[in-house]
Design an enzyme around this catalytic site. Structure first.
Site, PDB file in Angstrom:
ATOM      1  CG  HIS A 137      -1.925   1.066   1.282  1.00 57.18           C
ATOM      2  ND1 HIS A 137      -3.087   0.981   2.012  1.00 57.18           N
ATOM      3  CD2 HIS A 137      -1.961   2.291   0.699  1.00 57.18           C
ATOM      4  CE1 HIS A 137      -3.778   2.094   1.884  1.00 57.18           C
ATOM      5  NE2 HIS A 137      -3.106   2.918   1.087  1.00 57.18           N
TER       6      HIS A 137
ATOM      7  CG  ASP B  28      -1.627   5.648   2.818  1.00 58.01           C
ATOM      8  OD1 ASP B  28      -1.864   5.461   1.610  1.00 58.01           O
ATOM      9  OD2 ASP B  28      -2.479   6.112   3.601  1.00 58.01           O
ATOM     10  CG  ASP B  29      -0.050   8.928   0.735  1.00 61.19           C
ATOM     11  OD1 ASP B  29       0.053   8.888  -0.503  1.00 61.19           O
ATOM     12  OD2 ASP B  29      -1.080   8.588   1.351  1.00 61.19           O
TER      13      ASP B  29
ATOM     14  CG  HIS C 283      -7.655   3.466  -0.333  1.00 62.88           C
ATOM     15  ND1 HIS C 283      -6.976   2.922  -1.381  1.00 62.88           N
ATOM     16  CD2 HIS C 283      -6.753   4.228   0.357  1.00 62.88           C
ATOM     17  CE1 HIS C 283      -5.711   3.333  -1.339  1.00 62.88           C
ATOM     18  NE2 HIS C 283      -5.543   4.122  -0.290  1.00 62.88           N
TER      19      HIS C 283
ATOM     20  CD  GLU D  53      -7.589   6.601   4.562  1.00 57.39           C
ATOM     21  OE1 GLU D  53      -8.149   6.623   3.444  1.00 57.39           O
ATOM     22  OE2 GLU D  53      -6.459   7.115   4.764  1.00 57.39           O
TER      23      GLU D  53
ATOM     24  CG  HIS E 243      -1.252   6.256  -2.475  1.00 61.86           C
ATOM     25  ND1 HIS E 243      -2.382   6.087  -3.223  1.00 61.86           N
ATOM     26  CD2 HIS E 243      -1.541   5.776  -1.228  1.00 61.86           C
ATOM     27  CE1 HIS E 243      -3.333   5.544  -2.473  1.00 61.86           C
ATOM     28  NE2 HIS E 243      -2.840   5.338  -1.259  1.00 61.86           N
TER      29      HIS E 243
HETATM   30  N1  ADE Z   1      -4.574   8.843  -1.801  1.00 59.97           N
HETATM   31  C1  ADE Z   1      -3.336   8.847  -1.311  1.00 59.97           C
HETATM   32  N2  ADE Z   1      -3.335   8.436  -0.037  1.00 59.97           N
HETATM   33  C2  ADE Z   1      -4.619   8.136   0.272  1.00 59.97           C
HETATM   34  C3  ADE Z   1      -5.263   7.646   1.425  1.00 59.97           C
HETATM   35  N3  ADE Z   1      -4.610   7.376   2.558  1.00 59.97           N
HETATM   36  N4  ADE Z   1      -6.593   7.479   1.388  1.00 59.97           N
HETATM   37  C4  ADE Z   1      -7.275   7.743   0.277  1.00 59.97           C
HETATM   38  N5  ADE Z   1      -6.717   8.210  -0.831  1.00 59.97           N
HETATM   39  C5  ADE Z   1      -5.398   8.397  -0.845  1.00 59.97           C
HETATM   40 ZN    ZN Z   2      -3.711   4.801   0.523  1.00 60.13          ZN
END
Ligand code: ADE
Ligand code: ZN
Length: 336
Positions: free
Chosen positions: A17, A278-279, A197, A200, A19
């Site tokens: 996971h 994630d990011d 997703h 969340e 991005h």
């Molecule tokens: N795009 C990038 N990170 C995300 C996240 N945590 N939830 C939804 N969309 C995303």
């Molecule tokens: Zn994500």
């Protein structure tokens, strides 16, 4: 604990996971902005980092889409992806499954071909120079219409061989899985695997509908599943993996503190959980920092860490033979 930190750092793992736009470190963002003659809203790397204070998913997405504006050329996408691969390699990542958001870039006037060619060239080099295996997950932005997702799916067909799965990201609130039933069905017919997703910022019901209507192979996040016993039973029975992202959850206030994160409970219930970043450029940690932070907060032991790392390979889209090879490398490190 020190010992466990060392184990985490060197153990083989997969990241499921991630991005690619979320790996855009401010230093690289400034460099590429200069190269493309694009003015950023912030005057310096420090100023930009200071802006990374989020109260919810939408606050983050606003800044994330703003950063992605800088990416214009194939070289930009190559540099972004290569920087992540080098970093992942130092974290012991043997395999990575990467989301990319073509609709974000198309809104900035960047063609699909530019995006995928740059990312794909870096992934090829990642395999040749670092030995990292990878695959790509093309994400639909759920705040846009399903018709836009269908247009994107058709645009992606000439690149079918480069894309393993489709996904669904962006604002969960107000954009439930039902909205994308048709495009996910089309994607499956074309032979793509599917993930999305869910849970969340959304409810357990969103997760149930994502499983039942979108027929996903994995749920990205899935935090709220514990609110529904029937759903938990279904996820356990089918061993549908959850790609958890602890530091993301903390930064976006999905959990108030890491000590409240549902991961331990999920493991206890027999859910197939994995740990991911994630990011990472926005949430303050790559995959190892996520493992270390959650291990400390929940007091995880060696067996639990092993289980999560093993799950990362089991839940991947790798062929069985490579999954087995990676798991045996993991076993080599643990069974000593
Ligand atoms: N795009 C990038 N990170 C995300 C996240 N945590 N939830 C939804 N969309 C995303
Ligand atoms: Zn994500």
């Amino acid at each position: 604990m020190e010992n466990l930190v060392d184990i985490i750092r060197r153990m083989p793992k997969a990241e499921l996971h991630l991005h690619i736009e979320g790996t855009f470190e401010p230093e690289l963002m400034f460099k590429i902005a200069q190269r493309n003659h694009i003015q950023l809203k912030y005057g310096s790397v420090d100023e930009l980092r200071k802006a990374y204070q989020f109260n919810n998913l939408q606050d983050f997405l606003d800044i994330y889409y703003e950063g992605a504006r800088v990416l214009q050329t194939e070289e930009d996408f190559y540099d972004l992806t290569w920087a992540y691969l080098e970093r992942a390699h130092t974290d012991g990542v043997l395999h990575t499954e990467i989301f990319f958001d073509p609709q974000t870039h198309e809104a900035n006037g960047v063609q699909f071909k530019t995006v995928i060619s740059g990312i794909h060239a870096a992934l090829r080099d990642g395999y040749e120079k670092l030995g990292i295996t990878s695959c790509l997950i093309m994400s639909f932005l759920r705040h846009l219409d399903e018709s836009a997702a269908i247009t994107l799916l058709n645009e992606a067909l000439p690149y079918r061989e480069m894309i393993t799965a489709v996904g669904l990201d962006s604002s969960e609130r107000g954009n439930p899985p039902e909205k994308f039933e048709r495009v996910f069905s089309m994607a499956r017919e074309y032979g793509f695997l599917t993930v999305a997703h869910a849970g969340e910022e959304g409810s357990a019901e969103n997760i149930t509908n994502t499983v039942e209507l979108l027929k996903v192979a994995r749920i990205d996040h899935g935090n709220s599943c514990l609110d529904d016993k029937k759903l938990v039973n279904l996820l356990v029975e089918r061993q549908i993996p959850l790609t958890l992202c602890p530091l993301s959850n903390l930064k976006l206030k999905v959990v108030g503190q890491l000590e409240d994160h549902p991961l331990s409970k999920m493991l206890q219930l027999g859910l197939m959980v994995t740990v991911n970043s994630d990011d990472p450029a926005y949430f303050g940690g790559y995959v190892n920092e996520n493992y270390i932070a959650i291990a400390k907060a929940l007091n995880l032991d060696r067996n639990q860490i092993y289980k999560i790392a093993r799950n990362s390979f089991e839940a991947s889209f790798l062929p069985l033979s490579i999954r087995k090879k990676y798991i045996s490398l993991l076993d080599d490190q643990f069974i000593k």
